[in-house]
Design an enzyme around this catalytic site. Structure first.
Site, PDB file in Angstrom:
ATOM      1  N   GLU A 248       0.872  -1.291   0.057  1.00 62.02           N
ATOM      2  CA  GLU A 248       0.061  -0.078  -0.010  1.00 62.02           C
ATOM      3  C   GLU A 248       0.757   1.240   0.062  1.00 62.02           C
ATOM      4  OE1 GLU A 248      -1.620   3.090   0.858  1.00 62.02           O
ATOM      5  OE2 GLU A 248      -2.098   2.515   2.696  1.00 62.02           O
ATOM      6  N   CYS A 282      -1.829   9.020   3.200  1.00 61.45           N
ATOM      7  CA  CYS A 282      -1.689   8.478   1.652  1.00 61.45           C
ATOM      8  C   CYS A 282      -2.912   8.530   1.088  1.00 61.45           C
ATOM      9  CB  CYS A 282      -1.118   6.843   1.835  1.00 61.45           C
ATOM     10  SG  CYS A 282      -2.012   5.823   2.678  1.00 61.45           S
TER      11      CYS A 282
END
Length: 503
Positions: A248, A282
């Site tokens: 990720e 993020c």
């Protein structure tokens, strides 16, 4: 030298150490070992030694251990809040939210592990109808998890809770910027489960070399959360041993604001999505594409929200400092590029950058080929681009190498627009809501990574399938699995399957 493996008997014989200091005021947090390759290998070996004992427990027994861990973290939440605030820098309320989200995902793994690990019967097919067939879900063995500094509990827990619930042992390497939080998280597991053998969940601390050692340490999978550039290095290291990965990575998440959107609601949500945690998220908002007819109204509302934001290290601050000092120069570079390309800061900008804190910045007139639009900024900045319609907004949102999350604000066309976006997850009339839902899978596309965490699909990342077929009875004369097959068998199959497969 103290052990680099918390809750373990393994000792690091040749390690150096490093200090963790607060990004708020440089106050000392603690000293941690830099785990050598040998220390990492020893941690993995100890996890390997006890993996069968852990994985052979019935899923409901493992669930009880996870529940005890969850209760231990909650009972110590004030300690965790204080530690996250001091070591990461985020305000206490945001630290508590991170803890709550972490516990919710542990609870989801507890509640769903027995179902997801259940053996499944499958149809063996017409030709082998005298067999039974089953598919098992079993643990991989030992999983290595490399966590980030921006959400030092929530992000690594996304992998760790599922991996443990599935029956894996885990070796966790936290970021060198938040080792104390990682160590306290692992300690809570061991404190809550004193009867378990050491090595079910252990910790190694250090820098990039320690992470590389974990990738080479013989684990069965690596789960990584962090930047795309670091992820690329981890991929190359794991390729040496064909170690699979869940990654990720970075994002540059877009928001589309349609002409029929609730503008006040959209502006409030975008302000939170762009500036919460100092933009160090993020899945945070970094780009907005707004239809021209409502652009002025939306922009004015967003700037007004930004005016009420104050970064700082005290209890009343909206968000804290930049946790990683080098990130300040990165944000500065993007704002300089935007200014040089004709971008304007309606609030914030270069003058808002201090030695620890960066004020919220709203940029307009920034060209799409500017680094402030093309690269992940990971700071409290957001760009606004006017578009002539939703087709243009979708095209610009999708024209990017990052594809992690996205959001759409529209009263009538939200789901229709969301379905056309290239991303791992999308929210309609909100932002980032998926991150708090244990059942909703999360992950990236393109430079934002691959593999998934959360939900059924995320749980499956930490299992392997094992198929079992059993012969139940003979069919005299009609046996396919033999070298002595009768000639008439093939002729019979040909006639039978002609009926099944003819046009």
């Amino acid at each position: 030298m103290t052990s680099t493996v918390q809750g373990s008997s393994v000792r690091a014989s040749e390690s150096t150490s490093f200090d963790s200091i607060s990004p708020i005021d440089d106050r000392y947090i603690g000293t941690f070992d830099v785990a050598s390759a040998e220390a990492v290998a020893a941690a993995v070996a100890e996890a390997r030694r006890v993996e069968h004992e852990w994985s052979s427990l019935p899923p409901k027994s493992r669930v009880r251990h996870l529940k005890a861990w969850r209760h231990e973290i909650w009972s110590r939440r004030n300690e965790f809040v204080d530690l996250i605030h001091r070591e990461n820098g985020k305000p206490a309320e945001d630290a508590l939210l991170e803890i709550v989200l972490t516990l919710e995902h542990i609870a989801w793994a507890e509640g769903h592990a027995p179902r997801l690990l259940r053996t499944r019967r499958v149809n063996p097919g017409l030709l082998l109808a005298n067999y039974s067939a089953r598919v098992d879900k079993v643990a991989l063995g030992v999983v290595g998890v490399i966590g980030p500094w921006n959400y030092p509990l929530y992000a690594p827990n996304s992998a760790i809770s599922s991996a443990l619930a599935a029956g894996n042992c885990v070796v966790f390497k936290p970021s060198e910027y938040t080792p104390a939080v990682g160590a306290r998280y692992v300690q809570a597991f061991n404190d809550a489960n004193p009867t378990l053998p050491t090595g079910v969940l252990s910790l190694v601390t250090g820098f990039g070399d320690t992470g590389a050692a974990l990738c080479r340490g013989g684990v069965d999978k690596i789960a990584f959360t962090g930047s795309t550039s670091t992820g690329s290095k981890i991929m190359m290291t794991c390729a040496e041993t064909l170690t699979p990965l869940v990654m990720e990575c970075g994002g540059k998440d877009p928001v589309i604001v349609a002409a029929d959107a609730d503008i006040a609601s959209a502006a409030e949500a975008v302000a939170w999505g762009a500036f919460t945690n100092g933009g160090q998220t993020c899945i945070g908002v970094e780009r907005v594409y707004v239809e021209r007819s409502v652009s002025a109204e939306f922009t004015a509302a967003l700037v007004e929200h930004a005016r009420r934001i104050r970064p700082g290290g005290d209890a009343s601050a909206t968000y804290g400092p930049m946790t990683m000092p080098a990130q300040i120069d990165f944000v500065r570079g993007h704002l300089e590029d935007a200014a040089a390309a004709g971008g304007r800061a309606l609030i914030g900008g270069l003058d808002s950058i201090g030695p620890r804190f960066i004020g919220p910045t709203v940029l307009v007139d920034t060209p799409e080929d500017c680094s402030a639009v093309r690269e992940e900024t990971f700071g409290p900045t957001v760009t606004i681009c006017e578009v002539d319609g939703l087709d243009e907004a979708i095209a610009r949102a999708n024209d990017h190498r990052y594809a992690l999350g996205a959001s759409v604000f529209s009263r009538r066309r939200g789901n229709e627009t969301a379905a056309r976006l290239v991303c791992g997850q999308v929210t309609v009339n909100s932002v980032i809501a998926f991150a708090g839902m244990g059942s909703v899978t999360m992950g990236g596309v393109g430079a934002s990574g691959f593999g998934r965490v959360h939900g059924d699909e995320g749980f499956a990342e930490f299992c392997r399938t094992r198929s079992r077929v059993s012969k139940m009875f003979d069919i005299p004369g009609f046996e396919l699995v033999t070298l002595h097959r009768k000639r008439w068998v093939a002729q019979s199959i040909d006639r039978l399957l002609w009926l099944r497969h003819r046009a």
